[in-house]
Design an enzyme around this catalytic site. Structure first.
Site, mmCIF file in Angstrom:
data_model
loop_
_atom_site.group_PDB
_atom_site.id
_atom_site.type_symbol
_atom_site.label_atom_id
_atom_site.label_comp_id
_atom_site.label_asym_id
_atom_site.label_seq_id
_atom_site.Cartn_x
_atom_site.Cartn_y
_atom_site.Cartn_z
ATOM 1 N N CYS B 138 0.835 -1.208 0.000
ATOM 2 C CA CYS B 138 0.000 0.000 0.000
ATOM 3 C C CYS B 138 0.864 1.251 0.000
ATOM 4 O O CYS B 138 1.365 1.674 1.043
ATOM 5 C CB CYS B 138 -0.923 0.002 1.218
ATOM 6 S SG CYS B 138 -1.899 1.510 1.410
ATOM 7 N N CYS B 141 -0.213 4.244 2.072
ATOM 8 C CA CYS B 141 0.028 4.106 3.517
ATOM 9 C C CYS B 141 1.495 4.329 3.863
ATOM 10 O O CYS B 141 1.822 4.981 4.841
ATOM 11 C CB CYS B 141 -0.313 2.700 4.006
ATOM 12 S SG CYS B 141 -1.957 2.140 3.602
ATOM 13 N N ASP B 142 2.375 3.751 3.079
ATOM 14 C CA ASP B 142 3.758 3.591 3.543
ATOM 15 C C ASP B 142 4.805 4.440 2.825
ATOM 16 O O ASP B 142 5.962 4.466 3.233
ATOM 17 C CB ASP B 142 4.153 2.112 3.438
ATOM 18 C CG ASP B 142 3.206 1.231 4.253
ATOM 19 O OD1 ASP B 142 2.628 1.746 5.215
ATOM 20 O OD2 ASP B 142 3.061 0.045 3.931
#
Lengths: 108, 309
Positions: B138, B141-142
Site C-alpha cells: 500500500c 500508507c507507507d
C-alpha cells in the site's frame, strides 16, 4: 478503559512497557486510509477485551522515536507487548475476526 | 455494526466495492429488502487508489476513498443494510439461497456475488519475512517511510504505475520492475510515469528473492530473456502484481473458469438460477470501477426480474 488510549514517545515506557497486562499498540498516521478504517474495529475490540488487553494508539508522524525503535515501515501496524516485549505483530488491515484470532493467541 | 441483523432478505450482495454498492443502490431503490456483506473495507479495492481519474462525472478526479464513501452513502440513503462478516460458503436449498458467514447464516431469494479480486503476492523468499520491514502492498500508507530512499515497484499495470507515481513524491528514485517489455497500464498513466524523472524502468525482469535481515536491503533479480542474475540495492519494495479472484468459498457451487473467475452471461447470470456475479470477480472483467458499477446495476436489474417471476 473501553477506548484506545493515545500514547507518545514520552509515555510509551510507562503505559506500554511497564503494563501488567498485555498492551496492543496501533501504529498509525492520519494520511493512512486503512488505519482510519481500522480505528472503529479496534474501538470495538477494546471494549470486548477490556481488562484483558489494553488498547493504545501511537501516531508515527508525531512520535518518530518509538516508531524507529520498533522499525515501523508499514502501517496499519499492530504490535502486542507482553511484559515489555513484543510478542505479536500484525501488519496491514485485517478484518475483525482475524484480529480476534491473534488476540486470543496472545492470551493463551 | 448491526446488533441483531435480520436473517432473511430478497437479495444478498457479497462484497462492498463499486459492483456491490451499485447493485445495492439499484435493488434498494427497487424496494427489495437488501443486505450487503463486506469482510473488510466498504468501498473495496478502489479505496487504495489515491486518485481516480476515469470515473465519469468526476472531471477533476476523485480519491478512491471518497468515491467509496459516496457510493456507500448513496446506497444507505435507499435503505441498503450492510454487515461486516466473512462469507464462508453458499448453499442452495429449494427456493432459498443460504449465505454462510462468520456472523451466522443469511438467506435470500437472489444472491449477487461481487467479492472482487485481491492483490497477489510474489511468493518468493524474503517476501513474507520482510512484510512491514520494507515490503509493502500500500503506497498511500507507507510511502512517507521512504523519504529520499531508493524504492522498487514490482508490476506493470495501472496499480503499479499509480503506486510508482505516488512514491516518486517521496523516494529518491523509483524503479519499476516488470516481467514484460511493455506496460499493461493505460497509456496516459505510462506517459505520466515516463515524464517523471525519478521513475526508471527495468524491463523483462523478475524478482527472485528479497534480501535483508531487519529491513529490506537488496533484491535478487533475473533477466527473463537472458536468464542473467543481478542485484539491486533498495530500501523498500512495493508489490502490485497479479490480482486474483476471491472465489475459494464458491468452489463446487458456481462454475468458475481455470483462473477462478465466475462465468456469467451478459445478464450477469451464472448457471445457477438466482445467483448473479458482478465486477472484477467475473471472467474477462476489465477490472475498472466503472465497469464493476455497470455490472452491479445489470445484475441488480436481472435479480429483480428473477425474484418477480
Amino acid at each position: 478503559m473501553s477506548k484506545p488510549i493515545e500514547v507518545d514517545d514520552a509515555s510509551f515506557e510507562q503505559k506500554v512497557l511497564e503494563s501488567k497486562i498485555p498492551v496492543l499498540v496501533d501504529f498509525w498516521a492520519p494520511w493512512c486510509r486503512p488505519c482510519l478504517m481500522a480505528a472503529p474495529v479496534l474501538e470495538e475490540l477494546a471494549k470486548e477485551y477490556a481488562d484483558k488487553i489494553t488498547f493504545t494508539k501511537l501516531d508515527v508522524d508525531q512520535n518518530a522515536k518509538v516508531a524507529a525503535k520498533y522499525n515501523i515501515m508499514a502501517i496499519p501496524n499492530l504490535i502486542i507487548f507482553k511484559e515489555g516485549k513484543p510478542v505479536s505483530q500484525i501488519v496491514g488491515y485485517k478484518p475483525k475476526e482475524e484480529l480476534k484470532k491473534d488476540l486470543d493467541a496472545v492470551l493463551k | 455494526m448491526t446488533v441483531k441483523a435480520k436473517k432473511e432478505y430478497d437479495v444478498i450482495i457479497i462484497g462492498g466495492g463499486p459492483a456491490g454498492l451499485s447493485a445495492g443502490i439499484y435493488t434498494s431503490r427497487a424496494r427489495l429488502n437488501s443486505l450487503l456483506i463486506e469482510r473488510g473495507v466498504v468501498g473495496g479495492r478502489i479505496t487504495d487508489a489515491e486518485l481516480v481519474e476515469n470515473y465519469p462525472g468526476f472531471a477533476e478526479g476523485v480519491s478512491g476513498a471518497e468515491l467509496g464513501q459516496l457510493m456507500q452513502r448513496q446506497a444507505a440513503k435507499y435503505g441498503l443494510s450492510i454487515v461486516t462478516a466473512e462469507v464462508t460458503g453458499l448453499e442452495l436449498k429449494k427456493e432459498k439461497r443460504v449465505v454462510k458467514t462468520t456472523r451466522g447464516d443469511f438467506t435470500a431469494k437472489a444472491v449477487i456475488i461481487a467479492s472482487g479480486s485481491e492483490r497477489g503476492k510474489l511468493g518468493i523468499p524474503g517476501e513474507k519475512e520482510l512484510t512491514g520491514k520494507g515490503v509493502s502492498y500500500c503506497a498511500t500508507c507507507d510511502a512517507p517511510f521512504f523519504k529520499e530512499k531508493p524504492i522498487a515497484v514490482v508490476g506493470g499495470g495501472n496499480a503499479a504505475i499509480s503506486e510508482a507515481l505516488h512514491l516518486a513524491k517521496f523516494a529518491s528514485h523509483v524503479i519499476v520492475i516488470h516481467r514484460r517489455n511493455q506496460l499493461r497500464a493505460t497509456r496516459i498513466m505510462e506517459e505520466k510515469a515516463r515524464a517523471q524523472s525519478r521513475i526508471e524502468f527495468l524491463w523483462d525482469t523478475v524478482v527472485e528473492k528479497i534480501d535483508g535481515k531487519d529491513a529490506v536491503k537488496q533484491l535478487i533479480l533475473r533477466q527473463v530473456k537472458t536468464g542473467k542474475p543481478s542485484t539491486l540495492d533498495i530500501a523498500g519494495v512495493f508489490v502490485a502484481v497479479g490480482l486474483k479472484p476471491g472465489t475459494d468459498f464458491l468452489k463446487g457451487v458456481v462454475p468458475l473458469d481455470k483462473a477462478g473467475y465466475i462465468i456469467t452471461n451478459d445478464r450477469m447470470e451464472t448457471e445457477i438460477p438466482g445467483i448473479f456475479a458482478a465486477g472484477d470477480i467475473r471472467q474477462h472483467s476489465p477490472r475498472q470501477a466503472i465497469t464493476a458499477a455497470g455490472d452491479g446495476a445489470t445484475a441488480a436489474v436481472n435479480a429483480e426480474i428473477f425474484i418477480s417471476q
